[in-house]
Design a protein around this motif. Structure first.
Motif, PDB file in Angstrom:
ATOM      1  N   GLY A  34     -17.356  12.472   1.376  1.00  0.00           N
ATOM      2  CA  GLY A  34     -16.465  11.375   1.039  1.00  0.00           C
ATOM      3  C   GLY A  34     -15.767  10.779   2.242  1.00  0.00           C
ATOM      4  O   GLY A  34     -15.808  11.328   3.349  1.00  0.00           O
ATOM      5  N   PRO A  35     -15.113   9.644   2.043  1.00  0.00           N
ATOM      6  CA  PRO A  35     -14.444   8.935   3.133  1.00  0.00           C
ATOM      7  C   PRO A  35     -13.124   9.587   3.507  1.00  0.00           C
ATOM      8  O   PRO A  35     -12.607  10.453   2.796  1.00  0.00           O
ATOM      9  N   VAL A  36     -12.586   9.166   4.652  1.00  0.00           N
ATOM     10  CA  VAL A  36     -11.196   9.464   4.985  1.00  0.00           C
ATOM     11  C   VAL A  36     -10.403   8.190   4.695  1.00  0.00           C
ATOM     12  O   VAL A  36     -10.852   7.081   4.983  1.00  0.00           O
ATOM     13  N   ILE A  37      -9.248   8.374   4.071  1.00  0.00           N
ATOM     14  CA  ILE A  37      -8.399   7.259   3.643  1.00  0.00           C
ATOM     15  C   ILE A  37      -7.048   7.357   4.335  1.00  0.00           C
ATOM     16  O   ILE A  37      -6.433   8.424   4.370  1.00  0.00           O
ATOM     17  N   ALA A  38      -6.586   6.249   4.884  1.00  0.00           N
ATOM     18  CA  ALA A  38      -5.233   6.172   5.433  1.00  0.00           C
ATOM     19  C   ALA A  38      -4.437   5.153   4.643  1.00  0.00           C
ATOM     20  O   ALA A  38      -4.991   4.196   4.101  1.00  0.00           O
ATOM     21  N   ALA A  39      -3.134   5.383   4.566  1.00  0.00           N
ATOM     22  CA  ALA A  39      -2.245   4.437   3.882  1.00  0.00           C
ATOM     23  C   ALA A  39      -1.041   4.142   4.765  1.00  0.00           C
ATOM     24  O   ALA A  39      -0.587   5.006   5.528  1.00  0.00           O
ATOM     25  N   ALA A  40      -0.558   2.923   4.665  1.00  0.00           N
ATOM     26  CA  ALA A  40       0.672   2.497   5.339  1.00  0.00           C
ATOM     27  C   ALA A  40       1.603   1.914   4.287  1.00  0.00           C
ATOM     28  O   ALA A  40       1.168   1.123   3.443  1.00  0.00           O
ATOM     29  N   VAL A  41       2.865   2.322   4.331  1.00  0.00           N
ATOM     30  CA  VAL A  41       3.831   1.886   3.318  1.00  0.00           C
ATOM     31  C   VAL A  41       5.113   1.436   4.006  1.00  0.00           C
ATOM     32  O   VAL A  41       5.625   2.125   4.911  1.00  0.00           O
ATOM     33  N   VAL A  42       5.648   0.294   3.563  1.00  0.00           N
ATOM     34  CA  VAL A  42       6.911  -0.237   4.077  1.00  0.00           C
ATOM     35  C   VAL A  42       7.856  -0.468   2.902  1.00  0.00           C
ATOM     36  O   VAL A  42       7.468  -1.095   1.904  1.00  0.00           O
ATOM     37  N   PHE A  43       9.079   0.034   3.024  1.00  0.00           N
ATOM     38  CA  PHE A  43      10.124  -0.211   2.030  1.00  0.00           C
ATOM     39  C   PHE A  43      11.245  -1.025   2.652  1.00  0.00           C
ATOM     40  O   PHE A  43      11.474  -0.968   3.866  1.00  0.00           O
ATOM     41  N   ALA A  44      11.963  -1.762   1.822  1.00  0.00           N
ATOM     42  CA  ALA A  44      13.188  -2.392   2.282  1.00  0.00           C
ATOM     43  C   ALA A  44      14.204  -1.308   2.637  1.00  0.00           C
ATOM     44  O   ALA A  44      14.164  -0.204   2.073  1.00  0.00           O
ATOM     45  N   PRO A  45      15.116  -1.578   3.574  1.00  0.00           N
ATOM     46  CA  PRO A  45      16.105  -0.575   3.957  1.00  0.00           C
ATOM     47  C   PRO A  45      16.862   0.004   2.768  1.00  0.00           C
ATOM     48  O   PRO A  45      17.265  -0.714   1.852  1.00  0.00           O
ATOM     49  N   GLU A  46      16.987   1.321   2.811  1.00  0.00           N
ATOM     50  CA  GLU A  46      17.744   2.131   1.860  1.00  0.00           C
ATOM     51  C   GLU A  46      17.073   2.304   0.500  1.00  0.00           C
ATOM     52  O   GLU A  46      17.641   2.941  -0.401  1.00  0.00           O
ATOM     53  N   ILE A  47      15.876   1.782   0.323  1.00  0.00           N
ATOM     54  CA  ILE A  47      15.133   2.100  -0.897  1.00  0.00           C
ATOM     55  C   ILE A  47      14.676   3.555  -0.814  1.00  0.00           C
ATOM     56  O   ILE A  47      14.141   3.995   0.198  1.00  0.00           O
ATOM     57  N   PHE A  48      14.897   4.283  -1.896  1.00  0.00           N
ATOM     58  CA  PHE A  48      14.511   5.699  -1.931  1.00  0.00           C
ATOM     59  C   PHE A  48      14.053   6.033  -3.343  1.00  0.00           C
ATOM     60  O   PHE A  48      14.699   5.649  -4.322  1.00  0.00           O
ATOM     61  N   ALA A 144       3.334   7.340   1.995  1.00  0.00           N
ATOM     62  CA  ALA A 144       1.981   7.015   2.448  1.00  0.00           C
ATOM     63  C   ALA A 144       1.007   8.143   2.121  1.00  0.00           C
ATOM     64  O   ALA A 144      -0.150   7.899   1.764  1.00  0.00           O
ATOM     65  N   SER A 145       1.478   9.385   2.222  1.00  0.00           N
ATOM     66  CA  SER A 145       0.593  10.512   1.909  1.00  0.00           C
ATOM     67  C   SER A 145       0.180  10.491   0.446  1.00  0.00           C
ATOM     68  O   SER A 145      -0.964  10.827   0.104  1.00  0.00           O
ATOM     69  N   ILE A 146       1.085  10.089  -0.432  1.00  0.00           N
ATOM     70  CA  ILE A 146       0.770   9.993  -1.859  1.00  0.00           C
ATOM     71  C   ILE A 146      -0.220   8.871  -2.119  1.00  0.00           C
ATOM     72  O   ILE A 146      -1.201   9.038  -2.859  1.00  0.00           O
ATOM     73  N   VAL A 147       0.013   7.704  -1.520  1.00  0.00           N
ATOM     74  CA  VAL A 147      -0.906   6.583  -1.717  1.00  0.00           C
ATOM     75  C   VAL A 147      -2.298   6.936  -1.215  1.00  0.00           C
ATOM     76  O   VAL A 147      -3.306   6.672  -1.899  1.00  0.00           O
ATOM     77  N   ALA A 148      -2.386   7.570  -0.046  1.00  0.00           N
ATOM     78  CA  ALA A 148      -3.692   7.934   0.501  1.00  0.00           C
ATOM     79  C   ALA A 148      -4.399   8.956  -0.382  1.00  0.00           C
ATOM     80  O   ALA A 148      -5.595   8.828  -0.676  1.00  0.00           O
ATOM     81  N   LYS A 149      -3.668   9.962  -0.818  1.00  0.00           N
ATOM     82  CA  LYS A 149      -4.259  11.029  -1.631  1.00  0.00           C
ATOM     83  C   LYS A 149      -4.735  10.511  -2.985  1.00  0.00           C
ATOM     84  O   LYS A 149      -5.857  10.803  -3.417  1.00  0.00           O
ATOM     85  N   VAL A 150      -3.904   9.744  -3.676  1.00  0.00           N
ATOM     86  CA  VAL A 150      -4.289   9.232  -4.999  1.00  0.00           C
ATOM     87  C   VAL A 150      -5.466   8.273  -4.875  1.00  0.00           C
ATOM     88  O   VAL A 150      -6.412   8.318  -5.679  1.00  0.00           O
ATOM     89  N   THR A 151      -5.432   7.405  -3.865  1.00  0.00           N
ATOM     90  CA  THR A 151      -6.528   6.468  -3.663  1.00  0.00           C
ATOM     91  C   THR A 151      -7.833   7.210  -3.426  1.00  0.00           C
ATOM     92  O   THR A 151      -8.874   6.891  -4.031  1.00  0.00           O
ATOM     93  N   ARG A 152      -7.808   8.223  -2.573  1.00  0.00           N
ATOM     94  CA  ARG A 152      -9.035   8.968  -2.280  1.00  0.00           C
ATOM     95  C   ARG A 152      -9.509   9.772  -3.489  1.00  0.00           C
ATOM     96  O   ARG A 152     -10.707   9.811  -3.780  1.00  0.00           O
ATOM     97  N   ASP A 153      -8.589  10.425  -4.180  1.00  0.00           N
ATOM     98  CA  ASP A 153      -8.985  11.208  -5.359  1.00  0.00           C
ATOM     99  C   ASP A 153      -9.669  10.333  -6.398  1.00  0.00           C
ATOM    100  O   ASP A 153     -10.682  10.735  -7.006  1.00  0.00           O
TER     101      ASP A 153
END
Length: 208
Positions: A34-48, A144-153
């Protein structure tokens, strides 16, 4: 030290006036298919988002829930893919670097700084900071780790239907005993990484 990801690294950058901080992480470095998947995520300041953590610390169900929350609340999400032929041609390190750069290029904005788990992204023309164990420390990297993992799974589940018999939907391409047994029995599929030694050992008996 916090036992869960928080905003300490992001806040240091926000205080410098850098609002668009991207967290980057990948999934699928270790599998033999299978492929390797990377994810990049940006939030507005103080979003949690409570519960966001290193994807390996979460159940499948919790990752799916958080994936939806991240996609809904992030201001930008990018995904980069390096397919098996690229992994075999470049090696897994350089393929992962390519996937990470593609994830950042897929964002709908240009981040002012990148926080990356483990090691710097080679060839990246953006300011970046590596954080060892970043998926357990930085909120945006953990997201980002969650997005990458779910996308790959999800991709591996789809590939299981195309290449049945290997159990890709269950082990996601990792080197489990069941996967090793099916590889020995069936030979490599087109999505096996032939540069990885267990696959190379069986490559003389391709199924397809």
């Amino acid at each position: 030290m916090s036992k869960r990801p928080d905003l300490r690294y992001e806040r240091r950058l926000w205080k410098l006036g850098i609002d668009a901080v991207a967290g980057v992480d990948e999934a699928g470095v270790g599998p033999m298919a299978g492929p390797v998947i990377a994810a990049a995520v940006v939030f507005a300041p103080e979003i949690f988002i409570s519960g966001v953590h290193d994807s390996k610390q979460l159940t499948h169900e919790r990752r799916e829930e958080l994936f939806t929350s991240i996609r809904d609340r992030a201001i930008a999400v990018g995904v980069g893919i390096a397919e098996v032929n690229e992994i075999d041609r470049l090696n897994i390190y350089w393929a992962t670097m390519s996937a990470s750069r593609r994830a950042l290029s897929a964002l709908n904005l240009a981040p002012g700084h990148v926080l990356v788990d483990g090691r710097l992204i080679a060839g990246l023309q953006l300011p970046q900071t590596r954080i060892v164990g970043g998926d357990r420390k930085s909120f945006c990297i953990a997201a980002a780790s969650i997005v990458a993992k779910v996308t790959r799974d999800r991709m591996m589940v789809d590939l299981d239907a195309i290449y049945p018999g290997y159990g890709f939907a269950q082990h996601k391409g990792y080197c489990t005993s069941e996967h090793m047994q099916s590889l020995a029995k069936l030979g490599p599929s087109p999505i096996h990484r032939r540069s990885f030694w267990p696959v190379a050992a069986c490559a003389q008996r391709p199924l397809f």
